[in-house]
Design a protein around this motif. Sequence first.
Motif, PDB file in Angstrom:
ATOM      1  N   LEU A   1       0.920  -1.197   0.026  1.00 46.93           N
ATOM      2  CA  LEU A   1      -0.007   0.059   0.021  1.00 46.93           C
ATOM      3  C   LEU A   1       0.857   1.139  -0.036  1.00 46.93           C
ATOM      4  CD1 LEU A   1      -2.681  -0.965   2.509  1.00 46.93           C
ATOM      5  CD2 LEU A   1      -3.069  -0.764   0.003  1.00 46.93           C
ATOM      6  N   GLY A   2       1.967   1.136   0.882  1.00 43.79           N
ATOM      7  CA  GLY A   2       2.804   2.322   0.569  1.00 43.79           C
ATOM      8  C   GLY A   2       3.466   2.812  -0.532  1.00 43.79           C
ATOM      9  N   LEU A   3       3.915   1.575  -1.336  1.00 43.32           N
ATOM     10  CA  LEU A   3       4.411   1.625  -2.763  1.00 43.32           C
ATOM     11  C   LEU A   3       3.382   2.252  -3.617  1.00 43.32           C
ATOM     12  CD1 LEU A   3       6.814  -1.236  -3.011  1.00 43.32           C
ATOM     13  CD2 LEU A   3       7.388   1.171  -2.867  1.00 43.32           C
ATOM     14  N   MET A   4       2.199   1.557  -3.466  1.00 43.64           N
ATOM     15  CA  MET A   4       1.020   2.075  -4.462  1.00 43.64           C
ATOM     16  C   MET A   4       0.580   3.510  -4.016  1.00 43.64           C
ATOM     17  SD  MET A   4      -2.226  -0.108  -4.961  1.00 43.64           S
ATOM     18  CE  MET A   4      -3.112   0.193  -3.481  1.00 43.64           C
ATOM     19  N   PHE A   5       0.490   4.029  -3.020  1.00 40.68           N
ATOM     20  CA  PHE A   5       0.037   5.377  -2.802  1.00 40.68           C
ATOM     21  C   PHE A   5       1.215   6.428  -2.570  1.00 40.68           C
ATOM     22  CE2 PHE A   5      -3.733   3.042  -0.561  1.00 40.68           C
ATOM     23  CZ  PHE A   5      -4.521   3.409  -1.611  1.00 40.68           C
ATOM     24  N   ARG A   6       2.237   5.838  -3.053  1.00 43.08           N
ATOM     25  CA  ARG A   6       3.439   6.933  -2.706  1.00 43.08           C
ATOM     26  C   ARG A   6       3.268   8.107  -3.704  1.00 43.08           C
ATOM     27  NH1 ARG A   6       9.247   6.752  -1.290  1.00 43.08           N
ATOM     28  NH2 ARG A   6      10.185   8.209  -2.692  1.00 43.08           N
ATOM     29  N   PRO A   7       2.848   8.179  -4.915  1.00 43.36           N
ATOM     30  CA  PRO A   7       2.704   9.450  -5.602  1.00 43.36           C
ATOM     31  C   PRO A   7       1.517  10.310  -4.915  1.00 43.36           C
ATOM     32  CG  PRO A   7       2.542   7.561  -7.140  1.00 43.36           C
ATOM     33  CD  PRO A   7       2.564   6.753  -5.762  1.00 43.36           C
ATOM     34  N   ILE A   8       0.647   9.686  -4.250  1.00 42.20           N
ATOM     35  CA  ILE A   8      -0.506  10.791  -3.421  1.00 42.20           C
ATOM     36  C   ILE A   8       0.222  11.162  -2.497  1.00 42.20           C
ATOM     37  CG2 ILE A   8      -2.562  10.497  -2.445  1.00 42.20           C
ATOM     38  CD1 ILE A   8      -3.230   8.102  -4.126  1.00 42.20           C
ATOM     39  N   TYR A   9       0.946  10.494  -1.532  1.00 50.66           N
ATOM     40  CA  TYR A   9       1.315  11.364  -0.099  1.00 50.66           C
ATOM     41  C   TYR A   9       2.775  11.868  -0.307  1.00 50.66           C
ATOM     42  CZ  TYR A   9       3.914   6.885   0.901  1.00 50.66           C
ATOM     43  OH  TYR A   9       4.683   5.750   0.903  1.00 50.66           O
ATOM     44  N   PHE A  10       3.511  11.428  -1.370  1.00 46.16           N
ATOM     45  CA  PHE A  10       4.818  12.326  -1.402  1.00 46.16           C
ATOM     46  C   PHE A  10       4.903  13.293  -2.783  1.00 46.16           C
ATOM     47  CE2 PHE A  10       9.227  11.971  -2.436  1.00 46.16           C
ATOM     48  CZ  PHE A  10       9.914  11.958  -1.172  1.00 46.16           C
ATOM     49  N   LYS A  11       4.557  14.265  -2.495  1.00 43.80           N
ATOM     50  CA  LYS A  11       4.740  15.578  -3.595  1.00 43.80           C
ATOM     51  C   LYS A  11       5.817  16.522  -3.192  1.00 43.80           C
ATOM     52  CE  LYS A  11       0.465  14.358  -5.333  1.00 43.80           C
ATOM     53  NZ  LYS A  11      -0.202  14.577  -6.536  1.00 43.80           N
ATOM     54  N   GLY A  12       6.544  16.822  -4.328  1.00 42.81           N
ATOM     55  CA  GLY A  12       7.509  18.114  -4.403  1.00 42.81           C
ATOM     56  C   GLY A  12       8.536  17.536  -3.160  1.00 42.81           C
TER      57      GLY A  12
END
Length: 103
Positions: free
Chosen positions: A21-32
């Motif tokens: 889940l962390g790898l799948m949602f990484r683009p959502i919670y890791f921005k800029g």
Amino acid sequence: MSKCTSVIRELVMPVGLALLLGLMFRPIYFKGGNMDYFLMWILIGFPFGIRRMWLWLIPRNYGIAGTVGIFALNVIVGGIIGGFALMFQIFKGFLTLIKCFSK
């Protein structure tokens, strides 16, 4: 040997699911270059906590905005509960692992 097989169920599977889940949602919670830890906590903890919620707020006599807001509140509360449930599950799995190898 049964305690050693329960390590897979109590430790390996929840940690593997959390990592997936962390790898799948990484683009959502890791921005800029910055990580939003609260959003990560909610997104990873949601599958673990939604089934442990004792009270669901059910939207009745609301418009579409109220219904979406109450649904979002259910998701946020489920994610927060799930983060704590995941930590407890990992702690319990480590205790089982210690019991398995201490014999």
